[in-house]
Design a protein around this motif. Structure first.
Motif, PDB file in Angstrom:
ATOM      1  N   ALA A  35       0.829  -1.203   0.000  1.00 26.73           N
ATOM      2  CA  ALA A  35       0.000   0.000   0.000  1.00 26.73           C
ATOM      3  C   ALA A  35       0.864   1.254   0.000  1.00 26.73           C
ATOM      4  O   ALA A  35       0.627   2.196  -0.748  1.00 26.73           O
ATOM      5  CB  ALA A  35      -0.940   0.001   1.206  1.00 26.73           C
ATOM      6  N   GLY A  36       1.912   1.279   0.842  1.00 26.88           N
ATOM      7  CA  GLY A  36       2.720   2.467   0.988  1.00 26.88           C
ATOM      8  C   GLY A  36       3.673   2.679  -0.180  1.00 26.88           C
ATOM      9  O   GLY A  36       3.973   3.810  -0.547  1.00 26.88           O
ATOM     10  N   TYR A  37       4.156   1.579  -0.779  1.00 27.56           N
ATOM     11  CA  TYR A  37       5.166   1.707  -1.825  1.00 27.56           C
ATOM     12  C   TYR A  37       4.537   1.986  -3.179  1.00 27.56           C
ATOM     13  O   TYR A  37       4.988   2.848  -3.924  1.00 27.56           O
ATOM     14  CB  TYR A  37       6.008   0.435  -1.883  1.00 27.56           C
ATOM     15  CG  TYR A  37       7.214   0.562  -2.784  1.00 27.56           C
ATOM     16  CD1 TYR A  37       8.399   1.122  -2.305  1.00 27.56           C
ATOM     17  CD2 TYR A  37       7.163   0.139  -4.102  1.00 27.56           C
ATOM     18  CE1 TYR A  37       9.497   1.262  -3.119  1.00 27.56           C
ATOM     19  CE2 TYR A  37       8.265   0.274  -4.923  1.00 27.56           C
ATOM     20  CZ  TYR A  37       9.432   0.837  -4.431  1.00 27.56           C
ATOM     21  OH  TYR A  37      10.508   0.966  -5.255  1.00 27.56           O
ATOM     22  N   ALA A  77       4.926   4.314   7.962  1.00 26.74           N
ATOM     23  CA  ALA A  77       6.385   4.350   8.042  1.00 26.74           C
ATOM     24  C   ALA A  77       6.998   4.292   6.647  1.00 26.74           C
ATOM     25  O   ALA A  77       7.959   5.004   6.346  1.00 26.74           O
ATOM     26  CB  ALA A  77       6.889   3.199   8.901  1.00 26.74           C
ATOM     27  N   VAL A  78       6.427   3.456   5.784  1.00 29.95           N
ATOM     28  CA  VAL A  78       6.957   3.318   4.421  1.00 29.95           C
ATOM     29  C   VAL A  78       6.848   4.644   3.676  1.00 29.95           C
ATOM     30  O   VAL A  78       7.792   5.093   3.032  1.00 29.95           O
ATOM     31  CB  VAL A  78       6.204   2.207   3.659  1.00 29.95           C
ATOM     32  CG1 VAL A  78       6.526   2.274   2.171  1.00 29.95           C
ATOM     33  CG2 VAL A  78       6.575   0.852   4.214  1.00 29.95           C
ATOM     34  N   THR A  90      10.114   6.412   2.156  1.00 34.81           N
ATOM     35  CA  THR A  90      10.362   6.286   0.714  1.00 34.81           C
ATOM     36  C   THR A  90      10.992   7.532   0.097  1.00 34.81           C
ATOM     37  O   THR A  90      11.787   7.451  -0.825  1.00 34.81           O
ATOM     38  CB  THR A  90       9.039   5.984  -0.026  1.00 34.81           C
ATOM     39  OG1 THR A  90       8.356   4.984   0.708  1.00 34.81           O
ATOM     40  CG2 THR A  90       9.304   5.452  -1.422  1.00 34.81           C
ATOM     41  N   SER A  91      10.641   8.707   0.644  1.00 38.92           N
ATOM     42  CA  SER A  91      11.138   9.932   0.023  1.00 38.92           C
ATOM     43  C   SER A  91      12.548  10.284   0.485  1.00 38.92           C
ATOM     44  O   SER A  91      13.134  11.258   0.022  1.00 38.92           O
ATOM     45  CB  SER A  91      10.181  11.074   0.342  1.00 38.92           C
ATOM     46  OG  SER A  91      10.059  11.194   1.734  1.00 38.92           O
ATOM     47  N   LYS A  92      13.106   9.496   1.405  1.00 40.70           N
ATOM     48  CA  LYS A  92      14.414   9.873   1.943  1.00 40.70           C
ATOM     49  C   LYS A  92      15.549   9.538   0.968  1.00 40.70           C
ATOM     50  O   LYS A  92      15.411   8.677   0.101  1.00 40.70           O
ATOM     51  CB  LYS A  92      14.639   9.166   3.284  1.00 40.70           C
ATOM     52  CG  LYS A  92      13.729   9.733   4.344  1.00 40.70           C
ATOM     53  CD  LYS A  92      14.167   9.378   5.734  1.00 40.70           C
ATOM     54  CE  LYS A  92      13.244  10.040   6.747  1.00 40.70           C
ATOM     55  NZ  LYS A  92      13.195   9.290   7.992  1.00 40.70           N
ATOM     56  N   ASP A  93      16.679  10.211   1.198  1.00 41.64           N
ATOM     57  CA  ASP A  93      17.785  10.122   0.248  1.00 41.64           C
ATOM     58  C   ASP A  93      18.340   8.709   0.095  1.00 41.64           C
ATOM     59  O   ASP A  93      18.694   8.290  -0.999  1.00 41.64           O
ATOM     60  CB  ASP A  93      18.912  11.071   0.687  1.00 41.64           C
ATOM     61  CG  ASP A  93      18.515  12.512   0.450  1.00 41.64           C
ATOM     62  OD1 ASP A  93      17.558  12.719  -0.309  1.00 41.64           O
ATOM     63  OD2 ASP A  93      19.149  13.412   1.029  1.00 41.64           O
ATOM     64  N   TYR A  94      18.425   7.969   1.211  1.00 41.54           N
ATOM     65  CA  TYR A  94      19.059   6.656   1.098  1.00 41.54           C
ATOM     66  C   TYR A  94      18.276   5.733   0.185  1.00 41.54           C
ATOM     67  O   TYR A  94      18.820   4.875  -0.487  1.00 41.54           O
ATOM     68  CB  TYR A  94      19.292   6.041   2.481  1.00 41.54           C
ATOM     69  CG  TYR A  94      18.062   5.480   3.157  1.00 41.54           C
ATOM     70  CD1 TYR A  94      17.728   4.130   3.010  1.00 41.54           C
ATOM     71  CD2 TYR A  94      17.246   6.276   3.951  1.00 41.54           C
ATOM     72  CE1 TYR A  94      16.610   3.613   3.636  1.00 41.54           C
ATOM     73  CE2 TYR A  94      16.128   5.773   4.561  1.00 41.54           C
ATOM     74  CZ  TYR A  94      15.821   4.435   4.409  1.00 41.54           C
ATOM     75  OH  TYR A  94      14.712   3.922   5.020  1.00 41.54           O
ATOM     76  N   VAL A  95      16.946   5.926   0.141  1.00 41.03           N
ATOM     77  CA  VAL A  95      16.127   5.093  -0.739  1.00 41.03           C
ATOM     78  C   VAL A  95      16.381   5.480  -2.193  1.00 41.03           C
ATOM     79  O   VAL A  95      16.564   4.629  -3.068  1.00 41.03           O
ATOM     80  CB  VAL A  95      14.630   5.235  -0.399  1.00 41.03           C
ATOM     81  CG1 VAL A  95      13.791   4.381  -1.340  1.00 41.03           C
ATOM     82  CG2 VAL A  95      14.378   4.840   1.038  1.00 41.03           C
ATOM     83  N   GLU A 105      15.804  -2.360   2.305  1.00 41.63           N
ATOM     84  CA  GLU A 105      16.162  -0.958   2.536  1.00 41.63           C
ATOM     85  C   GLU A 105      15.144  -0.266   3.444  1.00 41.63           C
ATOM     86  O   GLU A 105      15.482   0.282   4.470  1.00 41.63           O
ATOM     87  CB  GLU A 105      16.248  -0.193   1.209  1.00 41.63           C
ATOM     88  CG  GLU A 105      17.265  -0.735   0.220  1.00 41.63           C
ATOM     89  CD  GLU A 105      18.703  -0.539   0.694  1.00 41.63           C
ATOM     90  OE1 GLU A 105      18.958   0.380   1.491  1.00 41.63           O
ATOM     91  OE2 GLU A 105      19.578  -1.332   0.285  1.00 41.63           O
ATOM     92  N   ILE A 106      13.881  -0.327   3.033  1.00 38.72           N
ATOM     93  CA  ILE A 106      12.867   0.451   3.752  1.00 38.72           C
ATOM     94  C   ILE A 106      12.422  -0.246   5.040  1.00 38.72           C
ATOM     95  O   ILE A 106      12.367   0.360   6.105  1.00 38.72           O
ATOM     96  CB  ILE A 106      11.641   0.713   2.842  1.00 38.72           C
ATOM     97  CG1 ILE A 106      12.085   1.514   1.619  1.00 38.72           C
ATOM     98  CG2 ILE A 106      10.557   1.453   3.595  1.00 38.72           C
ATOM     99  CD1 ILE A 106      10.991   1.754   0.616  1.00 38.72           C
ATOM    100  N   LEU A 107      12.120  -1.531   4.942  1.00 38.09           N
ATOM    101  CA  LEU A 107      11.522  -2.242   6.077  1.00 38.09           C
ATOM    102  C   LEU A 107      12.315  -2.112   7.387  1.00 38.09           C
ATOM    103  O   LEU A 107      11.723  -1.826   8.421  1.00 38.09           O
ATOM    104  CB  LEU A 107      11.286  -3.717   5.712  1.00 38.09           C
ATOM    105  CG  LEU A 107      10.531  -4.526   6.752  1.00 38.09           C
ATOM    106  CD1 LEU A 107       9.168  -3.909   7.028  1.00 38.09           C
ATOM    107  CD2 LEU A 107      10.351  -5.968   6.301  1.00 38.09           C
TER     108      LEU A 107
END
Lengths: 303, 336
Positions: free
Chosen positions: A126-128, A186-187, A191-196, A213-215
């Motif tokens: 849902a979040g991704y 949380a996802v 998701t919008s952060k740089d490391y992703v 990465e995200i989980l």
């Protein structure tokens, strides 16, 4: 174990020597006396459950016609061989409680495990992916949340038929929306952060992005919810057992024991008191631990 | 404001469809033939079976069946109980006031005790009183209320003999129902003895049902108050030399109450869940006990109709709370 995996990537090292994440966590956690007490009680219950066959003075299902409704040892008529007395068909209450600890812990952990696995997958999707998948999943979760939890569990059990497995499944479905919502929130935040973005640019596949990465960075709220969820699961499964829809007699499940004991409430206080006390203490311990974990893991509360 | 109301109300539609689907499939997902399940162990002869299949419409496609079901629901026809042969909706209507009376008293107790406890705990932060309130409320929150009810019966009914064990009122009283709340109806009828009887039956179940909401309200009030008490405008009020009680009661409480009101609204689901258990323990003749009995009697129309009605009640209350919240707090109304 869990503490390191979730804190390690999150902390950006400031100047000076930062404390090890695990040690930092323990500093916050151990300052909370309630949480430590909860942890100690849980370990004790766990030991009781593991070593039930060794500690229990009697077979939990063995009936003894000579000792119907025998009071606990400190009361007149009680004996030390049945420390907490016996029930209406002469079974040792202490032994049944010890074996019941196994059931309650298994129920709590299995229900949460099931709800987490399904909830995390649905929440990640849902979040991704957002869009239609998101709307469909979240609307369905809203519907589940509208129903009063126990009523929904009762309906599910009425469909599947009474029994411990079905009761566990029902409770898992009822608590599912919490995990989906937490994961999704949380996802979306991560998701919008740089490391992703960096991982995406360096060619990571969708599944890898989602799970490795995200989980891990969504783990903190999930751990807290899982701990609090164990207590909800134990409580709801016991309630279903009490209504005759969960574990069936002669299973020494605490809620089912209370259902059996109901008609003797006027004559024998001990058959009613001890199983409920066991539920209360275990549930309280998990709630204390959950509160402590939340305070220790939530960076917003750190001062 | 109109836009906010319309958006919020339109969100109810999928939930409504979901609840009807749940209730609809409830009967159809039960393993085995629904007619035979309803007939129970007595069995049923093939001719009557075929007739019933036609009567209930089980021979039509599933979508048609659902359409017919929705049509009936909208017209208020929820079928008849297999056991009593009574209309499900009218049975619900007779029993629901008992549940509401119980739930209202429970939330009243929770408010009367929980609000002041939470406020004082926040004002006297880290005092013995604060720790006591937090400890007790966490215990209340963890309480298996079916056991709590049995304990109270053990203490007040068995040991002390103060309160009756079960029911709503002693059998010798008959009160003409006006509001459906026996405590109010007996007062309206001017029968003080009946009022005391109704009240003494109500006290224990209301305490049991109010326990979890009380714990939640106390905790929520405390944390909301703590947050507000740290705000600048509170410091300003204090610096101006305003009496501490005035700061707390007039300035802090008003803002702290907003999240608390929401929490109270969200307790409605908890209350119905608790009512199922509480009514079972105290033989309180409400919808919770009715539903549990329907399961043991395999009275599927009652289970189906009751689930639908309770789901809709909770849905409506949630909607109402959301709308009220938008009315009190403009920030919510204009969000998005």
């Amino acid at each position: 174990m869990t503490a390191e995996t979730l804190e390690a990537p999150a902390v950006a090292a400031p100047s000076g020597t930062p404390p090890h994440p695990a040690r930092e966590f323990w500093t916050y956690f151990s300052a909370n006396r309630g949480a430590v007490a909860g942890l100690v009680v849980i370990v004790l219950v766990l030991l009781c459950a593991l070593f039930a066959p060794l500690i229990a003075p009697h077979d939990p299902d063995m009936t003894n016609n000579a000792v119907f409704l025998k009071p606990p040892f400190w009361q007149e008529g009680g004996s030390i061989s049945y420390p907490l007395g016996t029930d209406a068909i002469g079974r040792d209450i202490l032994s049944r409680l010890l074996y019941g600890a196994r059931l309650s812990l298994v129920i709590g952990i299995a229900v949460v495990a099931l709800a987490i696995v399904v909830g995390v997958v649905l929440g990640l999707i849902a979040g991704y992916f957002k869009g239609i998948a998101d709307i469909a999943i979240m609307r369905f979760m809203d519907i589940l949340m509208t129903m009063p939890s126990l009523l929904l569990a009762i309906v599910i059990v009425a469909i599947l038929g009474p029994g411990l497995m079905n009761a566990m499944l029902a409770v898992a479905i009822v608590v599912l929306p919490h995990y989906v919502r937490i994961t999704r929130a949380a996802v979306i935040a991560e998701t919008s952060k740089d490391y992703v973005v960096a991982a995406k640019v360096s060619g990571a596949q969708t599944v890898r992005l989602m799970f490795s990465e995200i989980l891990p960075n969504c783990a903190a709220p999930l751990i807290v919810q899982a701990t609090l969820g164990v207590s909800t699961a134990i409580l709801d499964a016991a309630a279903l057992g009490f209504l005759g829809l969960g574990a069936q007699p002669p299973t020494p499940e605490w809620g089912t024991m209370l259902a059996d004991a109901r008609e003797f409430v006027l004559r024998a206080w001990w058959v009613v008191t001890f199983p409920g006390l066991a539920i209360l203490i275990t549930v309280l311990a998990f709630n204390l631990l959950g509160d402590g974990l939340r305070d220790a893991l939530d960076p917003k509360l750190k001062r | 404001m109109l836009r906010f109301i319309l958006t919020r109300v339109s969100l109810v539609i999928p939930t409504f469809i979901g609840i009807t689907l749940l209730a609809f499939f409830l009967v159809r997902l039960v393993p085995g033939d629904p007619i035979e399940t309803m007939a129970g162990e007595r069995g049923i002869d093939p001719a009557r079976h075929a007739q019933l299949v036609k009567e209930y419409g089980f021979d039509k496609p599933l979508l048609t069946q659902y359409g017919v079901y929705i049509e009936r629901v909208v017209q208020g026809d929820l079928g008849k109980s297999i056991v009593t042969r009574e209309n499900v909706l009218s049975e619900f209507g007779q029993l629901f006031p008992a549940t509401i009376e119980l739930a209202l008293c429970a939330i009243l107790i929770a408010l009367i005790v929980g609000l002041p406890a939470g406020i004082i705990a926040a004002v006297k932060r880290n005092s013995i009183f604060d720790h006591g309130v937090m400890g007790i409320s966490l215990t209340g929150y963890s309480m298996p209320i079916f056991w709590w009810g049995l304990l109270l019966i053990l203490l007040f009914s068995v040991q002390l003999g103060i309160t009756p064990v079960s029911g709503r009122i002693a059998v010798q009283y008959f009160i003409e129902p006006v509001t459906g709340f026996l405590t109010i109806d007996s007062l309206l009828a001017g029968d003080i003895d009946a009022f005391w009887s109704a009240l003494s039956h109500l006290v224990l179940p209301a305490i049991v049902l109010g326990t979890v909401p009380l714990a939640v309200i106390a905790r929520m009030t405390r944390s909301a108050m703590l947050e507000v008490l740290g705000e600048d405008y509170i410091r300003t009020a204090r610096a101006k030399g305003m009496a501490p009680i005035r700061v707390v009661a007039l300035h802090a409480l008003r803002n702290a109450l907003i999240p608390v009101v929401t929490v109270i609204g969200l307790q409605v689901g908890t209350l119905f869940t608790g009512a199922i258990l509480t009514e079972t323990i105290f033989s309180w003749p409400g919808v919770g006990k009715w539903l549990i009995e329907a399961i043991s009697r395999r009275d599927y129309p009652v289970l189906q109709g009751g689930t639908l009605l309770l789901g809709m009640v909770v849905m409506s209350v949630n909607l109402l709370v959301d709308l009220l919240y938008g009315l009190i707090n403009p920030r919510i109304r204009h969000a998005r």
